[in-house]
Design a protein around this motif. Structure first.
Motif, mmCIF file in Angstrom:
data_model
loop_
_atom_site.group_PDB
_atom_site.id
_atom_site.type_symbol
_atom_site.label_atom_id
_atom_site.label_comp_id
_atom_site.label_asym_id
_atom_site.label_seq_id
_atom_site.Cartn_x
_atom_site.Cartn_y
_atom_site.Cartn_z
ATOM 1 N N LEU A 104 1.106 -1.302 0.231
ATOM 2 C CA LEU A 104 0.126 -0.408 0.098
ATOM 3 C C LEU A 104 0.747 1.431 -0.845
ATOM 4 O O LEU A 104 2.012 1.112 0.686
ATOM 5 C CB LEU A 104 -0.822 0.181 1.507
ATOM 6 N N SER A 105 0.272 2.374 -0.844
ATOM 7 C CA SER A 105 1.211 3.138 -0.433
ATOM 8 C C SER A 105 0.231 5.278 -1.293
ATOM 9 O O SER A 105 -0.860 5.073 -1.522
ATOM 10 C CB SER A 105 2.381 3.450 -1.603
ATOM 11 N N ASP A 106 1.055 5.943 -0.980
ATOM 12 C CA ASP A 106 0.676 7.075 -0.640
ATOM 13 C C ASP A 106 0.836 8.092 -1.829
ATOM 14 O O ASP A 106 0.463 9.011 -1.892
ATOM 15 C CB ASP A 106 0.336 8.166 0.419
ATOM 16 N N ASN A 107 2.558 7.666 -2.303
ATOM 17 C CA ASN A 107 3.083 8.102 -3.144
ATOM 18 C C ASN A 107 2.959 7.352 -4.027
ATOM 19 O O ASN A 107 3.362 6.743 -4.574
ATOM 20 C CB ASN A 107 5.274 7.783 -2.751
ATOM 21 N N GLN A 108 3.143 8.909 -5.226
ATOM 22 C CA GLN A 108 2.282 8.262 -6.481
ATOM 23 C C GLN A 108 3.779 8.051 -7.510
ATOM 24 O O GLN A 108 3.667 6.970 -7.944
ATOM 25 C CB GLN A 108 1.973 10.318 -7.795
ATOM 26 N N ALA A 109 4.976 8.398 -6.879
ATOM 27 C CA ALA A 109 6.499 7.673 -7.771
ATOM 28 C C ALA A 109 5.874 6.390 -7.057
ATOM 29 O O ALA A 109 6.651 5.879 -8.146
ATOM 30 C CB ALA A 109 7.296 8.462 -7.225
ATOM 31 N N GLU A 110 5.701 5.993 -6.149
ATOM 32 C CA GLU A 110 6.050 4.447 -5.692
ATOM 33 C C GLU A 110 5.268 3.788 -6.924
ATOM 34 O O GLU A 110 5.830 2.595 -7.000
ATOM 35 C CB GLU A 110 6.191 4.217 -4.122
ATOM 36 N N LEU A 111 3.732 4.439 -6.057
ATOM 37 C CA LEU A 111 2.588 3.684 -7.382
ATOM 38 C C LEU A 111 3.140 3.219 -9.071
ATOM 39 O O LEU A 111 3.313 1.777 -9.368
ATOM 40 C CB LEU A 111 1.529 3.987 -7.463
ATOM 41 N N ASP A 112 3.943 4.364 -9.304
ATOM 42 C CA ASP A 112 4.284 4.462 -10.685
ATOM 43 C C ASP A 112 5.366 3.439 -10.763
ATOM 44 O O ASP A 112 4.982 2.203 -11.857
ATOM 45 C CB ASP A 112 5.106 5.685 -11.310
ATOM 46 N N GLY A 113 6.393 3.279 -9.738
ATOM 47 C CA GLY A 113 7.264 2.230 -9.904
ATOM 48 C C GLY A 113 6.739 1.321 -9.641
ATOM 49 O O GLY A 113 7.185 -0.257 -10.626
ATOM 50 N N TRP A 114 6.010 0.558 -9.249
ATOM 51 C CA TRP A 114 4.986 -0.426 -8.888
ATOM 52 C C TRP A 114 4.256 -1.070 -10.420
ATOM 53 O O TRP A 114 4.398 -2.204 -10.615
ATOM 54 C CB TRP A 114 4.349 -0.807 -8.190
ATOM 55 N N SER A 115 3.825 0.103 -10.986
ATOM 56 C CA SER A 115 3.080 -0.269 -12.232
ATOM 57 C C SER A 115 4.483 -0.410 -13.356
ATOM 58 O O SER A 115 3.719 -1.897 -14.396
ATOM 59 C CB SER A 115 2.283 1.068 -12.206
ATOM 60 N N LYS A 116 5.400 -0.211 -13.066
ATOM 61 C CA LYS A 116 6.367 -0.227 -14.383
ATOM 62 C C LYS A 116 6.150 -1.779 -14.137
ATOM 63 O O LYS A 116 6.605 -2.642 -15.505
ATOM 64 C CB LYS A 116 7.608 0.400 -13.788
ATOM 65 N N TRP A 117 6.515 -2.004 -12.571
ATOM 66 C CA TRP A 117 6.980 -3.419 -12.711
ATOM 67 C C TRP A 117 5.997 -4.586 -12.882
ATOM 68 O O TRP A 117 6.495 -5.544 -13.454
ATOM 69 C CB TRP A 117 7.699 -3.901 -11.225
ATOM 70 N N ARG A 118 4.890 -4.368 -12.493
ATOM 71 C CA ARG A 118 3.983 -5.033 -13.029
ATOM 72 C C ARG A 118 3.891 -5.415 -15.048
ATOM 73 O O ARG A 118 3.543 -6.382 -15.103
ATOM 74 C CB ARG A 118 2.233 -4.353 -12.994
ATOM 75 N N ASP A 119 4.071 -4.401 -15.288
ATOM 76 C CA ASP A 119 4.477 -3.867 -16.797
ATOM 77 C C ASP A 119 5.099 -5.118 -17.386
ATOM 78 O O ASP A 119 4.885 -5.911 -18.342
ATOM 79 C CB ASP A 119 4.298 -2.692 -17.540
ATOM 80 N N PHE A 120 6.564 -5.146 -16.513
ATOM 81 C CA PHE A 120 7.596 -6.541 -17.015
ATOM 82 C C PHE A 120 7.101 -7.896 -16.486
ATOM 83 O O PHE A 120 7.263 -9.102 -17.582
ATOM 84 C CB PHE A 120 8.795 -5.703 -16.359
ATOM 85 N N ALA A 121 6.103 -7.727 -15.397
ATOM 86 C CA ALA A 121 5.934 -8.827 -15.089
ATOM 87 C C ALA A 121 4.869 -9.880 -16.288
ATOM 88 O O ALA A 121 4.876 -11.087 -15.400
ATOM 89 C CB ALA A 121 4.627 -8.733 -13.449
ATOM 90 N N ILE A 122 4.325 -8.822 -16.467
ATOM 91 C CA ILE A 122 3.407 -9.625 -17.796
ATOM 92 C C ILE A 122 4.012 -10.188 -18.240
ATOM 93 O O ILE A 122 3.745 -11.427 -18.988
ATOM 94 C CB ILE A 122 2.748 -8.446 -18.148
ATOM 95 N N THR A 123 5.039 -9.790 -18.906
ATOM 96 C CA THR A 123 6.106 -10.388 -19.862
ATOM 97 C C THR A 123 6.657 -12.074 -19.186
ATOM 98 O O THR A 123 7.368 -11.894 -20.259
ATOM 99 C CB THR A 123 7.478 -9.232 -20.121
#
Length: 441
Positions: A104-123
């Motif tokens: 869980l996070s309130d930090n947008q930069a942290e959330l963006d990093g997790w989202s980027k990792w999610r995109d990598f994880a899908i591959t």
């Protein structure tokens, strides 16, 4: 009260010879020896203290793919499969379950990093779900506050650090291997330029293959063999609380604090990355190598004390093979935790999770987390000593990926095609700088 740990008996007699000798009874050494024994190799596991008594019983117990560095992700994915396989094969409760991990996070930069990792994880075929504010707040309702977002990895899980290494070591015995506790390896014998035996405090074991899985002790042992292995440790402080808190997630990470449900119903509490840097001779030796990591993580590190220097696990000295070594003076690294970090961790946890407010402390402990300059382990045969395979520097990630690392080590020792390309774990890479290559947590 220290970190809990179950104990197992040792094999009474030291063998005169073995196909492979594994040095170090943490999760990496235990899993490597287990997979070799399961394949019919005559393997002897040496541990200077008790099986799993150092960092393998002092960690959170997380077994995760989520946010893994790309270099470690194949080991993580394989390990989740192997945690289940080992549990079924042994018929023992290792505490492993795929409960999912919640971030869980309130930090947008942290959330963006997790989202980027999610995109990598899908591959990579890994499932992870980004959470909206509403979804994160619902899953994090135990905090009593709204969240900007989060991520949930449903196939990840936790295992029990107090049980895993000792019970897998029982599996070594089941498959015909031997386990020797309170038996330190002092050095290596060679013949014609390659490994021919292991000198222990109780005698010599003839062998042509050694796996060095000594955790925080690995670099000082390698130094005796003129193998240069850049390694340094930090002292992590953790506490647990008694059972009684209701409605908490099994495994939750936030920037403030992380909590993990223990097998007894209590919770382990920690602040991710917070640690003390205890100066040691080895740390000074490799200081420039670790500048990239320090530059990335200095905000969460604090100056330590002389515990690390006094323990001797990062000595630069050479030792004699016919006299007690530093491993026999300090059988188990059991440093004192930082009272400041413990108090801060408890305060943060109770502030974030009101259900913990009246739950008493159960135990507290510290442990040395060994790391490489880039935060990725070394799993590689020494170029100057055929038959000597180094497996260390797991940088706080070893428990979760222990089964996968153990399988890879066993395949390398047996000359089989490894299930993953191990080029990224080569020792020689550490001869180059780690700028731009330091892994995330």
């Amino acid at each position: 009260m220290p970190a809990p740990l179950i104990t197992i008996p040792s094999t009474p007699d030291l063998p005169k010879s073995a196909d492979t000798v594994v040095i170090g009874g943490g999760i990496i050494g235990v899993c490597a020896a287990y997979f070799m024994a399961r394949q019919g190799l005559n393997v002897a596991l040496l541990e200077k203290g008790r099986i799993g008594a150092e960092q393998s019983s002092r960690n959170w117990g997380w077994c995760r793919q989520q946010n893994r560095d790309a270099r470690e992700l194949p080991l993580s994915t394989k390990s989740l499969e192997l945690w289940e396989e080992i549990t079924a094969e042994l018929g023992e409760d290792l505490g492993f379950r795929r409960c999912g991990l919640l971030y869980l996070s309130d930090n947008q930069a942290e959330l963006d990093g997790w989202s980027k990792w999610r995109d990598f994880a899908i591959t990579q075929g890994v499932t992870t779900h980004m959470l909206s504010a509403a979804e994160a707040s619902e899953r994090g309702q135990a905090t009593g506050k709204p969240w900007k977002g989060g991520v949930f990895s449903p196939s990840d899980g936790i295992a029990d650090p107090s049980r895993a290494a000792p019970l897998i070591a029982k599996g070594i015995l089941k498959h015909g291997g031997t386990v020797h506790q309170f038996c330190a390896a002092r050095g290596i014998e060679t013949e014609a330029g390659r490994v021919s035996g292991v000198i222990t405090e109780k005698g010599v074991i003839k062998t042509t293959q050694v796996v060095m899985a000594g955790g925080a002790w690995a670099s000082s042992f390698c130094r005796q063999l003129d193998i240069r292995f850049p390694q340094a440790s930090v002292r992590s402080s953790i506490l647990s609380v008694m059972p009684g808190a209701k409605g908490l997630p099994d495994a939750l990470h936030t920037a403030e604090v992380s909590v993990t449900r223990r097998g007894d119903g209590g919770y382990t509490l920690a602040v991710s990355g917070r640690a003390n840097v205890d100066p040691t001779p080895q740390q000074l030796r490799f200081a420039t190598k670790f500048l990239p990591m320090f530059a990335k993580r200095w905000r969460i590190l604090s100056p330590g004390d002389l515990q690390g220097w006094q323990s001797g696990h990062e000595t630069r000295s050479k030792w004699a093979l016919d006299r007690p070594t530093p491993m026999e003076r300090i059988r188990i690294l059991d440093p004192c935790p930082s009272e400041g970090i413990l108090n801060e961790t408890l305060s943060r946890a109770r502030r974030l999770l009101p259900a913990l407010g009246a739950v008493p402390i159960q135990a507290s402990w510290a442990g040395y987390i060994d790391s490489t300059p880039d935060g990725v382990p070394v799993i590689d045969e020494a170029s100057n000593l055929p038959g000597f395979l180094l497996a260390a520097g797991f940088s706080g990630h070893g428990f979760g990926i222990g089964p996968g690392a153990g399988r890879l080590i066993a395949e390398m020792v047996m000359g089989k095609t490894p299930f993953v390309d191990h080029h990224q774990y080569k020792l020689a890479r550490l001869n180059r700088g780690a700028w731009g290559k330091v892994s995330e947590f």
